[in-house]
Design a protein around this motif. Structure first.
Motif, PDB file in Angstrom:
ATOM      1  N   SER A 144       0.981  -1.176   0.084  1.00 41.75           N
ATOM      2  CA  SER A 144      -0.078  -0.202   0.014  1.00 41.75           C
ATOM      3  C   SER A 144       0.801   1.286  -0.078  1.00 41.75           C
ATOM      4  O   SER A 144       0.165   2.244  -0.291  1.00 41.75           O
ATOM      5  CB  SER A 144      -0.916  -0.018   1.240  1.00 41.75           C
ATOM      6  N   ASN A 145       1.966   1.105   0.571  1.00 44.93           N
ATOM      7  CA  ASN A 145       3.069   2.283   0.461  1.00 44.93           C
ATOM      8  C   ASN A 145       4.194   2.271  -0.206  1.00 44.93           C
ATOM      9  O   ASN A 145       5.103   2.941  -0.114  1.00 44.93           O
ATOM     10  CB  ASN A 145       3.311   2.645   1.997  1.00 44.93           C
ATOM     11  N   GLY A 146       4.211   1.307  -1.351  1.00 49.30           N
ATOM     12  CA  GLY A 146       5.463   1.242  -2.081  1.00 49.30           C
ATOM     13  C   GLY A 146       6.540   0.733  -1.272  1.00 49.30           C
ATOM     14  O   GLY A 146       7.811   0.988  -1.776  1.00 49.30           O
ATOM     15  N   ILE A 147       6.522  -0.022  -0.324  1.00 51.12           N
ATOM     16  CA  ILE A 147       7.620  -0.580   0.522  1.00 51.12           C
ATOM     17  C   ILE A 147       7.918  -1.768  -0.188  1.00 51.12           C
ATOM     18  O   ILE A 147       7.203  -2.628  -0.453  1.00 51.12           O
ATOM     19  CB  ILE A 147       7.272  -0.631   2.203  1.00 51.12           C
ATOM     20  N   PRO A 148       9.289  -2.177  -0.451  1.00 48.38           N
ATOM     21  CA  PRO A 148       9.693  -3.254  -1.039  1.00 48.38           C
ATOM     22  C   PRO A 148       9.352  -4.687  -0.112  1.00 48.38           C
ATOM     23  O   PRO A 148       9.443  -4.586   1.117  1.00 48.38           O
ATOM     24  CB  PRO A 148      11.252  -3.304  -1.277  1.00 48.38           C
ATOM     25  N   ALA A 149       8.865  -5.583  -0.877  1.00 47.35           N
ATOM     26  CA  ALA A 149       8.525  -6.670  -0.126  1.00 47.35           C
ATOM     27  C   ALA A 149       9.763  -7.437   0.699  1.00 47.35           C
ATOM     28  O   ALA A 149       9.487  -8.070   1.734  1.00 47.35           O
ATOM     29  CB  ALA A 149       8.315  -7.752  -1.106  1.00 47.35           C
ATOM     30  N   ARG A 150      10.849  -7.219   0.544  1.00 49.83           N
ATOM     31  CA  ARG A 150      11.964  -7.657   1.209  1.00 49.83           C
ATOM     32  C   ARG A 150      11.835  -7.119   2.853  1.00 49.83           C
ATOM     33  O   ARG A 150      12.594  -7.847   3.715  1.00 49.83           O
ATOM     34  CB  ARG A 150      13.477  -7.549   0.798  1.00 49.83           C
ATOM     35  N   ARG A 151      11.318  -5.975   2.831  1.00 46.35           N
ATOM     36  CA  ARG A 151      11.165  -5.444   4.157  1.00 46.35           C
ATOM     37  C   ARG A 151      10.428  -6.191   5.151  1.00 46.35           C
ATOM     38  O   ARG A 151      10.711  -6.230   6.235  1.00 46.35           O
ATOM     39  CB  ARG A 151      10.670  -3.871   4.303  1.00 46.35           C
ATOM     40  N   VAL A 152       9.510  -6.902   4.438  1.00 45.66           N
ATOM     41  CA  VAL A 152       8.742  -7.768   5.199  1.00 45.66           C
ATOM     42  C   VAL A 152       9.396  -8.895   6.089  1.00 45.66           C
ATOM     43  O   VAL A 152       9.382  -9.136   7.318  1.00 45.66           O
ATOM     44  CB  VAL A 152       7.645  -8.384   4.599  1.00 45.66           C
ATOM     45  N   ASP A 153      10.428  -9.520   5.314  1.00 48.47           N
ATOM     46  CA  ASP A 153      11.126 -10.438   5.992  1.00 48.47           C
ATOM     47  C   ASP A 153      12.242  -9.849   6.882  1.00 48.47           C
ATOM     48  O   ASP A 153      12.558 -10.264   7.802  1.00 48.47           O
ATOM     49  CB  ASP A 153      12.246 -11.252   4.824  1.00 48.47           C
ATOM     50  N   GLU A 154      12.746  -8.692   6.547  1.00 52.71           N
ATOM     51  CA  GLU A 154      13.831  -8.086   7.466  1.00 52.71           C
ATOM     52  C   GLU A 154      13.039  -7.553   8.925  1.00 52.71           C
ATOM     53  O   GLU A 154      13.465  -7.886   9.899  1.00 52.71           O
ATOM     54  CB  GLU A 154      13.982  -6.638   6.845  1.00 52.71           C
ATOM     55  N   VAL A 155      11.943  -7.127   8.831  1.00 49.07           N
ATOM     56  CA  VAL A 155      11.156  -6.786  10.153  1.00 49.07           C
ATOM     57  C   VAL A 155      10.726  -8.084  10.880  1.00 49.07           C
ATOM     58  O   VAL A 155      10.816  -7.916  12.006  1.00 49.07           O
ATOM     59  CB  VAL A 155      10.155  -5.913   9.840  1.00 49.07           C
ATOM     60  N   LEU A 156      10.224  -9.120  10.105  1.00 44.98           N
ATOM     61  CA  LEU A 156       9.899 -10.160  10.842  1.00 44.98           C
ATOM     62  C   LEU A 156      11.022 -10.918  11.363  1.00 44.98           C
ATOM     63  O   LEU A 156      10.968 -11.434  12.649  1.00 44.98           O
ATOM     64  CB  LEU A 156       9.160 -11.392   9.726  1.00 44.98           C
ATOM     65  N   ASP A 157      12.128 -10.703  10.782  1.00 39.00           N
ATOM     66  CA  ASP A 157      13.286 -11.378  11.455  1.00 39.00           C
ATOM     67  C   ASP A 157      13.856 -10.380  12.529  1.00 39.00           C
ATOM     68  O   ASP A 157      14.257 -10.870  13.584  1.00 39.00           O
ATOM     69  CB  ASP A 157      14.359 -10.947  10.412  1.00 39.00           C
ATOM     70  N   GLN A 158      13.618  -9.040  12.633  1.00 38.01           N
ATOM     71  CA  GLN A 158      14.062  -8.163  13.679  1.00 38.01           C
ATOM     72  C   GLN A 158      12.809  -8.489  15.033  1.00 38.01           C
ATOM     73  O   GLN A 158      13.846  -8.231  16.043  1.00 38.01           O
ATOM     74  CB  GLN A 158      13.745  -6.652  13.079  1.00 38.01           C
TER      75      GLN A 158
END
Lengths: 289, 252, 458
Positions: free
Chosen positions: A110-124
């Motif tokens: 919805s905000n044009g954030i790349p999909a890899r951020r999803v994995d990054e924050v889940l990891d975080q």
């Protein structure tokens, strides 16, 4: 990260916010500023208006008067708001049949954030192993972490967390306090609300205390302790005795009246309780009813 | 807008109740049409004799059943957000409320059109296979048939929008489903009981939808296909407008 | 297992009454029932709004001057209603309401000789194929039947005073359905055209050519086919139509429960939501923690739901009954044709109490489906589609079986006149069959819910 817009100044400001719910005045002439580089605790008793204020900052509720700005702009005017403000308001705001990773994915889209951020924050947040599990199967603590991940998704300079430690075990609480301090150290503005001062004791640098919708204090932690201790030193012996008996928090030491070396050890909890004593909406009576 | 649309599509396809709905719709439509095609007999108003039988309408009639999953899913796209509290993150991610509802409308319409196209194509194929066994003529491959088929697809899209609007208006899935299914199935029956109910029946959504599928004996219908299309568009416009007003102005 | 059940019930009742939407739905359903009853009773009587009779059928006829007779063999009759007629007729003129005498076979009531909307003489219990003869001598018309066309048995005689010299004589067919039935019944069945096939048609004296008319403006899908000069084989296909004079069809009681199907849908939603709401919000875990006996919980829910729905709908039905009586009298539903119904009449009680029971069973069925599916949208949709299935299926496939086999079969309890208005209800003539079937469905759904509740983890 490819930013569409430059992130604006990392601040939250409210000016004279006022909101009624029916006949109750939930928020009354609230004005404060949250600045970057420190963790600001937003504290008050239950029903004091913290969540309402946060919702107004995010444009979910419309104030009757006043306004709230993020980076100098109203939230609803932001084109990619998740990149400006990351917020956790309600950890249960998820669809139970949707997988955790998909819950973050649609927000990213919805905000044009790349999909890899999803994995990054889940990891975080430590949910990488359960990313593909349905959110409905999550425990309360896991849902909190997922909500925190959602707030971190946009790498925003402003972060708001409403009661983030609910449901976390002690290790989790310690982790989130470290996280919050780390985010503030990166130069972000971090607003954390809680109704338990003990949670914020080691995390918050600055406090905004509200009660019954009104601003009670907008001060640093140190100043609040000093203010509370100062008031205590001037109290009559009887009252100091009574407050000494009431102070149950760990680290508090009951002192006879007038002894100044107990000043540093007055717990934030007690200072806060004294401040909000008159403003508490819901108080248990002495005999526990 | 494009990003909001992508987010809505992601939301749609990552939840089983909405993702599977169009497939269920197609399956139900084809199954119903197959049963009709296999068992139809002359002697009804739609099919008085074998020569005057409106086989196009018979074969497309399965959509009356198939519309249910799509219509319910459309209501769920809005009511599901309120029930779970997901409306908070949604409006936080996309603060412009009208944009949220518009992207939902576009998503559900696109799904309805796709399901509709698949359904009518399948129905026509089934008709070719099964109608001769019932002694009825196969729908001719002419403009009238195409008109009825495409109108059926449009019907599905419009009725989906009606459901979306009602979902936005009522914010509760039980209420929305009851209202929409009652509007579709119960209204024509109840209308006949009421004095001057023939007006109500004439302008009921189901009546309009059936008129769109009719290729023979158009004079006996309560309403003409083109008027039916207008009526359905009016319903869709009214429902989405009311829903948008509620969505926009009330605090979630 | 049963100990502590009153506590569980009290808990479920507290849950129920503390949700305003539930109470609102109950009141809304009751309101709909009363509203529809009032609306229906305030309009025209429907069937008889133009005249105290219904006279709609297709008539293939030619004029007869003086005495004469008509003979025809009804080779086949195809119609749904037990009172569908096919036979020979002498009618004063080819206009609706004109005096007539008919001799016809019916689908379910044997051979009948009827005249002037008031006379009805029963003949032998035969169906098509059968021979019929109608003779006119002055103002006396006599009907005869025969199995072979040579040995004739008289059925009866009617005297039509004032019958002019020239009358119309011919063949006819009717296909009753919505017309005969009470206008207050929701019509789920389609009325199909009725077809009668005649052969060996002969009249005593030749005359002008035959013509076919739709009496009463039946409005047919296709124009009548042209006939030859002296046809001996005729097929009469009539669209929906009937020949009947005004008679008590139970309207005064049916009006009170006419809106029951409108109240059904919200109650189905309520039944499902009462259990699915707990699953969807995770409350079910709290419920099961407080009371591990899961079957008890569902049973308690069923009792609370049944008690509230039954009470509300019974009161609504009684209110509707009382309110609609003066309205109906105003509309012309008066004695002597429509006597005043009384609550002491067992039929009236059966209809009112049975309707409340029907709605209650529907709600319990929805509860069971909700416990099985555990998802509000799925449960409400499934239950409503199951209930409305006849509405969907009957137009496509026709026949009485969709209505007979679905949950709406419970409406059979509302029958007042066997086979007449009951034609529009499932299980015509058997008031308890459909109702028992609905009981079975509700029990089955409830049992399924119990089994699955115990087996699955919430």
């Amino acid at each position: 990260m490819n930013l569409i817009e430059r992130p604006t100044a990392a601040t939250i400001e409210t000016h004279g916010l006022r909101k009624h719910y029916g006949r109750t005045l939930a928020v009354n002439d609230l004005t404060f500023t949250v600045v970057p580089g420190r963790v600001t605790g937003f504290v008050g008793p239950n029903g004091a208006g913290k969540s309402t204020t946060m919702r107004m900052i995010l444009g979910l509720d419309t104030p009757d008067e006043g306004r709230a700005l993020v980076g100098g702009r109203p939230y609803r005017g932001l084109r990619t708001p998740l990149r400006h403000v990351g917020a956790l308001l309600d950890a249960n705001a998820l669809h139970p049949a949707r997988r955790a990773c998909d819950h973050l994915l649609w927000m990213a889209h919805s905000n044009g954030i790349p999909a890899r951020r999803v994995d990054e924050v889940l990891d975080q947040v430590g949910l990488a192993t359960v990313a593909r599990r349905r959110a409905g199967a999550f425990s309360l603590g896991m849902k909190q972490r997922l909500g925190i991940a959602a707030a971190l998704l946009g790498d925003a300079p402003v972060l708001m967390f409403d009661e983030p430690v609910n449901g976390l075990d002690p290790e989790g609480i310690r982790w989130i306090c470290g996280l919050l301090r780390g985010l503030a150290a990166q130069g972000r503005a971090v607003l954390v609300s809680s109704h338990l001062m003990s949670e914020l004791e080691d995390t918050a640098d600055h406090l905004i205390v509200i009660g019954r919708g009104r601003l009670l204090a907008d001060t640093s932690v140190r100043d609040l302790r000093a203010q509370a201790s100062g008031g205590r030193a001037q109290a009559s012996g009887g009252r100091a005795q009574a407050s000494g008996e009431r102070a149950q928090a760990p680290g508090a030491q009951t002192q006879a009246s007038g002894e100044r070396h107990g000043l540093e050890q007055i717990s934030l909890e007690e200072a806060y309780l004294r401040l909000t004593r008159d403003a508490t909406e819901y108080t248990a009576t002495e005999d526990g009813t | 807008m494009r990003r909001a649309l992508r987010a809505e599509w992601t939301k749609w396809r990552t939840v089983p109740s909405t993702a599977l709905a169009p497939w269920l719709a197609v399956a139900l439509t084809l199954a119903a049409s197959a049963v009709v095609a296999a068992t139809a007999e002359p002697g009804t108003t739609v099919c008085p004799t074998a020569e005057t039988c409106d086989t196009v309408r018979l074969t497309l009639s399965g959509v009356q059943l198939g519309q249910v999953p799509v219509v319910v899913a459309a209501a769920l796209t809005v009511t599901g957000e309120y029930g779970t509290g997901l409306i908070g993150p949604t409006l936080t991610a996309v603060p412009r409320r009208l944009r949220v509802l518009t992207t939902k409308a576009v998503t559900v319409t696109a799904v309805a059109l796709a399901a509709g196209l698949l359904s009518v194509a399948g129905c026509l194929i089934i008709a070719r296979a099964l109608l001769p066994g019932s002694g009825l003529p196969v729908p001719p491959a002419d403009a009238t048939t195409w008109r009825a088929a495409l109108a059926t697809v449009l019907y599905l899209a419009l009725i989906t929008l009606v459901s979306l609007g009602i979902g936005a208006l009522l914010r509760n899935i039980a209420a929305a489903v009851t209202t929409v299914l009652g509007l579709l199935f119960l209204l024509p029956i109840l209308a006949r009981l009421l004095p001057n109910g023939h007006l109500l029946e004439k302008y009921a959504p189901t009546t309009a939808g059936l008129a769109l599928q009719t290729t023979k004996n158009l004079e006996a219908q309560l309403i003409s296909p083109s008027t039916g299309l207008t009526v359905l568009t009016a319903y869709a416009a009214a429902a989405t407008t009311l829903g948008a007003l509620r969505f926009h102005t009330h605090d979630p | 297992m049963m100990d502590g059940f009153p506590d569980v019930m009290r808990a479920e009742w507290t849950k129920f009454r503390s949700v305003p939407v539930y109470l609102g739905t109950l009141l809304g359903a009751a309101g709909l029932m009363v509203l529809f009853a009032v609306l229906i009773s305030s309009g025209s009587p429907g069937t008889y709004d133009q005249a105290p009779y219904v006279d709609r059928f297709r008539f293939t006829h030619r004029p007869l001057t003086g005495d004469g007779s008509i003979v025809a063999r009804v080779a086949g009759q195809r119609a749904d209603h037990p009172w569908a007629m096919a036979g020979v007729m002498i009618k004063e003129s080819a206009t609706a309401g004109a005096p007539y005498a008919v001799l016809a076979v019916t689908r379910g009531h044997g051979i009948r000789l009827q005249a002037r909307f008031t006379t009805d003489i029963a003949g032998s219990d035969h169906k098509a194929p059968h021979w019929l003869k109608l003779t006119r001598a002055g103002t006396v018309i006599t009907g005869y039947t025969s199995t072979d066309g040579s040995v004739w048995r008289p059925v009866g005689t009617v005297t039509m005073t004032g019958l002019p010299s020239t009358v119309e004589m011919g063949l006819f067919a009717t296909s009753p359905g919505a017309e005969r039935a009470v206008p207050m019944r929701p019509v789920l069945m389609r009325t199909r055209p009725g077809t009668a096939v005649f052969d060996n048609v002969s009249v005593t004296a030749p005359g002008p050519p035959w013509r076919t008319d739709d009496i009463g403006g039946a409005g047919s899908p296709e124009p009548p086919p042209p006939l030859g000069i002296e046809p001996t084989a005729v097929t009469v296909t009539t669209p929906a139509g009937d020949i009947i004079g005004q008679a008590d069809d139970g309207s005064r009681v049916i009006a009170a429960v006419a809106g029951s199907i409108a109240g059904l849908l919200p109650l189905l939603a309520l039944g499902s939501a009462f259990v699915t709401a707990e699953y969807e919000h995770g409350l079910i875990r709290t419920t099961f923690a407080a009371r591990p006996g899961r079957v008890q919980v569902l049973a308690a829910k069923a009792v609370v739901l049944a008690a509230t729905v039954f009470t509300t709908t019974l009161v609504a039905g009684l209110a509707a009954f009382l309110i609609t009586q003066p309205l109906l009298r105003l509309q012309g539903f008066r004695p002597p044709t429509y006597p005043d119904p009384s609550l002491a009449d067992p039929t009236v009680l059966r209809v009112l109490v049975g309707t409340a029971a029907f709605l209650t069973l529907g709600a319990v069925l929805a509860l069971g489906v909700g416990a099985i599916l555990r998802h509000t949208a799925a449960a409400v949709t499934t239950t409503i589609v199951l209930a409305m299935a006849p509405v969907l299926v009957t137009p496509m496939a026709g026949g009485p079986w969709p209505q007979r086999l679905g949950p709406l079969a419970g409406l059979s309890i509302q029958q007042i006149k066997e086979t007449d208005d009951a034609f529009l209800l499932p299980w015509a003539g058997r008031t308890w069959t459909g109702f028992t079937l609905l009981c079975a469905y509700a029990a089955f759904a409830f049992a399924g819910g119990c089994v699955l509740m115990r087996r699955r983890d919430p």
